[in-house]
Design an enzyme around this catalytic site. Structure first.
Site, PDB file in Angstrom:
ATOM      1  N   SER A 117     -62.587 128.105 -62.171  1.00  0.00           N
ATOM      2  CA  SER A 117     -61.683 126.957 -62.019  1.00  0.00           C
ATOM      3  C   SER A 117     -62.477 125.756 -61.735  1.00  0.00           C
ATOM      4  O   SER A 117     -61.527 124.605 -61.603  1.00  0.00           O
ATOM      5  CB  SER A 117     -60.875 127.506 -60.873  1.00  0.00           C
ATOM      6  OG  SER A 117     -61.140 127.594 -59.745  1.00  0.00           O
ATOM      7  N   HIS A 138     -61.228 128.214 -68.815  1.00  0.00           N
ATOM      8  CA  HIS A 138     -60.480 128.458 -67.621  1.00  0.00           C
ATOM      9  C   HIS A 138     -59.008 128.831 -68.126  1.00  0.00           C
ATOM     10  O   HIS A 138     -58.232 128.062 -68.436  1.00  0.00           O
ATOM     11  CB  HIS A 138     -60.624 126.864 -66.868  1.00  0.00           C
ATOM     12  CG  HIS A 138     -59.682 127.120 -65.646  1.00  0.00           C
ATOM     13  ND1 HIS A 138     -59.135 125.865 -65.230  1.00  0.00           N
ATOM     14  CD2 HIS A 138     -59.312 128.119 -64.859  1.00  0.00           C
ATOM     15  CE1 HIS A 138     -58.583 126.381 -64.062  1.00  0.00           C
ATOM     16  NE2 HIS A 138     -58.916 127.690 -63.922  1.00  0.00           N
ATOM     17  N   GLU A 150     -58.308 125.599 -70.412  1.00  0.00           N
ATOM     18  CA  GLU A 150     -59.225 124.511 -70.755  1.00  0.00           C
ATOM     19  C   GLU A 150     -60.572 125.100 -70.992  1.00  0.00           C
ATOM     20  O   GLU A 150     -61.107 126.019 -70.579  1.00  0.00           O
ATOM     21  CB  GLU A 150     -59.280 123.818 -69.080  1.00  0.00           C
ATOM     22  CG  GLU A 150     -58.235 123.371 -68.671  1.00  0.00           C
ATOM     23  CD  GLU A 150     -58.584 122.601 -67.104  1.00  0.00           C
ATOM     24  OE1 GLU A 150     -57.996 121.397 -66.838  1.00  0.00           O
ATOM     25  OE2 GLU A 150     -58.972 123.563 -66.236  1.00  0.00           O
ATOM     26  N   ASN A 189     -57.239 120.655 -62.158  1.00  0.00           N
ATOM     27  CA  ASN A 189     -57.560 120.937 -60.778  1.00  0.00           C
ATOM     28  C   ASN A 189     -58.089 119.535 -60.098  1.00  0.00           C
ATOM     29  O   ASN A 189     -57.912 119.351 -58.849  1.00  0.00           O
ATOM     30  CB  ASN A 189     -58.570 122.078 -60.610  1.00  0.00           C
ATOM     31  CG  ASN A 189     -57.948 123.579 -60.357  1.00  0.00           C
ATOM     32  OD1 ASN A 189     -56.540 123.565 -60.064  1.00  0.00           O
ATOM     33  ND2 ASN A 189     -58.306 124.384 -60.776  1.00  0.00           N
TER      34      ASN A 189
END
Length: 644
Positions: A117, A138, A150, A189
């Site tokens: 992540s 991801h 992702e 993130n």
């Protein structure tokens, strides 16, 4: 193509299920048999739940399980794999050790992927014998539900590897967003963690209470959760580790204290809220300036654009799909005004001194050039021309697809989306290259789950009438659209989503999807024409049963009552396109007048309807296509209709 998934935890077994459902052979490897057994049980429960809901058949569930094998051996898992997806804990050295063992047995052409992540894809790739074939994939939790993946490019990842990774993600029914440069936290993130941490920082500094912060995002912006509640939900330990690992925002003292006291949020029953009785109830409160959190998110988005990581649309797509935000960060920035965002950032940077709050050069440049967003017609997006945020239009070979692109909301319809559909219909009506329109939903879960109730928190009778009138206006526009319209029902079609399908000329429904006018279960009634269109399609008695009992029926039942054609999932796209291609070859003007004669003649007394038909017949006979059709018939060839 064969897939190996290394790590059978929540993410690993979820990824394996998604891949197997898409038809891939999958090997799942972990270090202990009990972990594998637990993963197998979890997948079987998920599939059993899907069967009980009518999404898949028992036979299909068995086929999916039959494609997954579980093993303790790395060699057995990867020796025949074309793609290896690592999903072990977020520890750099552990991941490197896993890949060191994998490369002993993997084929030279095998692509390596990490589900990290936020760890460096470049560093992981460089630790292997194939950095050019190393990519980040991801997935988001839970992988079976979340649509975003992702796709992260390391410094040495080849374009060919990225291309194959994107194709793979699409093949499993997910939405890929390419992260073009390997930065900490990637896209979602990198924006989300500072947003959550800065909210906690404001609690720590006594600027606001958790309920004040969360309330504004729930009530004013229709976020599914406010930042403090979301922090509890994600896990304060995860946020603590991410904060220390990436260093994007200093870890607040209160977060460190809760981590040390093991008050980690929902998983421990207590965090910032008490979760012992379930999700906390957050009352509407005022007194918090939401720009304290929105402005930094916009700033980080500007940084990602500056760095060449992604563009505004890619960032917004990732944030909406990865966090279920109703609007993207760049969209919000444009709506608020980038000058307002810049002023808030300057004040916050002066107050806190955190580097992440320092206004980015791109943002300052845009403001200096007068690109302030919606109010000046240009910001991250241009507003002088039609820009679709909630739908996507694709055109190919005289066929247009209108995709309701709100998968994070199960493609639910709000007023803005209805307006975009209306504008798109006007554009497509004028486009002579388009002969057929397909309407469907993004992702594989929903066609459209109906009206987005989260956007109507202050619903009153006047607002309700406005919503009903708007939906009726757009769906009547669809009914009058001069080209054939196919509803490709690929998932839930409830309430307004069902009414959208009813306004189309053809309905093809994927087995596993469900459809119904479900408003009465909420003490409402259909408001977008469902009470009028459904009886004409299935008969008044069946319509009353479906509406008054708020029934949700599957594809086979829909076909039995004449509502839609049922098609197996694997043949769904092919069936939809075959019908579209056949319609695209028909004479456009004759199709148009035939559609009008059917739709509007049906409402009239038979004699008047026949007069309408006669007039339509006259229009059709006056076209050049009639001559082409008759000539082709006698010459025993396929006609080529020009729409003239």
């Amino acid at each position: 193509m064969k897939i190996a998934v290394l790590g059978a935890g929540v993410m690993g077994h979820g990824i394996a299920q998604v891949c197997a459902t898409a038809g891939y052979e999958v090997a799942v490897r972990d270090i202990k048999q009990e972990i594998l057994d637990k993963a197998k049980d979890a997948i079987e429960k998920n599939l059993s739940k899907a069967v009980s809901k009518g999404k898949i058949s028992e036979e299909k569930a068995k086929e999916i399980m039959g494609r997954i094998k579980f093993t303790l051996s790395v060699e057995e898992a990867v020796k025949d794999a074309d793609l290896v997806i690592e999903a072990v804990p977020e520890i750099m050295e552990l991941k490197k050790q896993v890949f060191a063992e994998v490369q002993k047995y993997a084929k030279p052409e095998c692509i390596f992927a990490s589900n990290t992540s936020g760890l460096s894809i470049t560093e992981l790739g460089n630790s292997t014998d194939r950095p050019d074939k190393f990519v980040g994939l991801h997935f988001f939790n839970p992988p079976v539900v979340m649509q975003l993946v992702e796709v992260i490019k390391g410094e040495k990842t080849s374009d060919e590897t990225i291309k194959k990774a994107v194709e793979f993600v699409k093949s499993i029914g997910k939405v890929p967003v390419v992260v073009k440069k390997d930065v900490a936290g990637f896209i979602v993130n990198r924006i989300l963690v500072p947003y959550l941490t800065l909210a906690i920082d404001d609690v720590d500094k006594g600027i606001a209470k958790p309920e004040q912060i969360d309330s504004v995002f729930l009530s004013k912006y229709s976020f599914p959760m406010g930042p403090i509640e979301l922090s509890d939900f994600v896990g304060l330990d995860i946020l603590y580790f991410a904060g220390n690992q990436w260093g994007l925002v200093p870890v607040p003292k209160i977060l460190k204290d809760k981590f040390e006291r093991k008050e980690l949020g929902m998983k421990t029953g207590k965090g910032f809220y008490d979760w012992s009785a379930g999700r906390p109830k957050i009352e509407k409160m005022e007194g918090y300036d939401e720009l304290r959190l929105l402005a930094p998110m916009v700033n980080i988005a500007a940084e990602l654009i500056e760095l060449g990581v992604a563009d505004a649309k890619e960032i917004d797509t990732a944030m909406k799909l990865g966090t279920n935000m109703p609007k993207g960060v760049c969209e919000l920035g444009d709506e608020i005004g980038l000058d307002v965002i810049l002023a808030k950032l300057e004040a916050l940077y002066k107050e806190k001194g955190y580097e992440i709050l320092k206004p980015k050069e791109l943002l300052k440049k845009m403001v200096s050039e007068g690109k302030l967003g919606v109010k000046t017609g240009r910001g991250f997006y241009e507003y002088g021309k039609t820009v679709y945020k909630n739908i996507e239009i694709q055109k190919e070979n005289r066929i247009a697809k209108l995709i309701i692109n709100r998968p994070q909301k199960l493609n639910a319809l709000d007023l803005a989306t209805l307006e975009e559909i209306s504008n798109a219909l006007k554009e497509l009506e004028k486009d002579e290259e388009v002969r057929v329109l397909i309407i469907t939903g993004a992702g594989d879960r929903a066609f459209s789950a109906g009206f987005d109730l989260q956007t109507a928190t202050d619903l009153n009778p006047v607002k309700a009438v406005e919503i009903s009138l708007k939906g009726n206006e757009v769906f009547s526009q669809l009914e009058r659209f001069p080209k054939p319209v196919i509803a490709a029902i690929n998932g839930y079609a409830f309430g307004g989503g069902c009414e959208l399908a009813l306004a189309c000329d053809f309905r093809i429904m994927k087995r596993g999807a469900r459809i119904g006018l479900t408003e009465l279960s909420l003490a409402l009634i259909p408001g977008w024409g469902g009470t009028q269109r459904l009886p004409k399609i299935v008969g008044i008695a069946k319509a009353k049963e479906m509406i008054m009992l708020a029934k949700r029926i599957d594809a086979d039942e829909a076909e039995r009552i004449g509502l839609a054609k049922a098609v197996d999932a694997e043949k769904f796209e092919e069936e939809v396109m075959n019908l579209a291609k056949q319609l695209a070859e028909m004479p456009p003007i004759s199709l148009k007048v035939a559609k009008y004669a059917i739709n509007f003649g049906y409402e009239l007394p038979t004699d008047v309807g026949k007069m309408l038909e006669a007039l339509a017949f006259g229009v059709a006979l006056s076209t050049q296509d009639v001559i082409e059709g008759i000539t082709a018939f006698f010459q025993k060839r396929k006609p080529e209709f020009k729409g003239r």
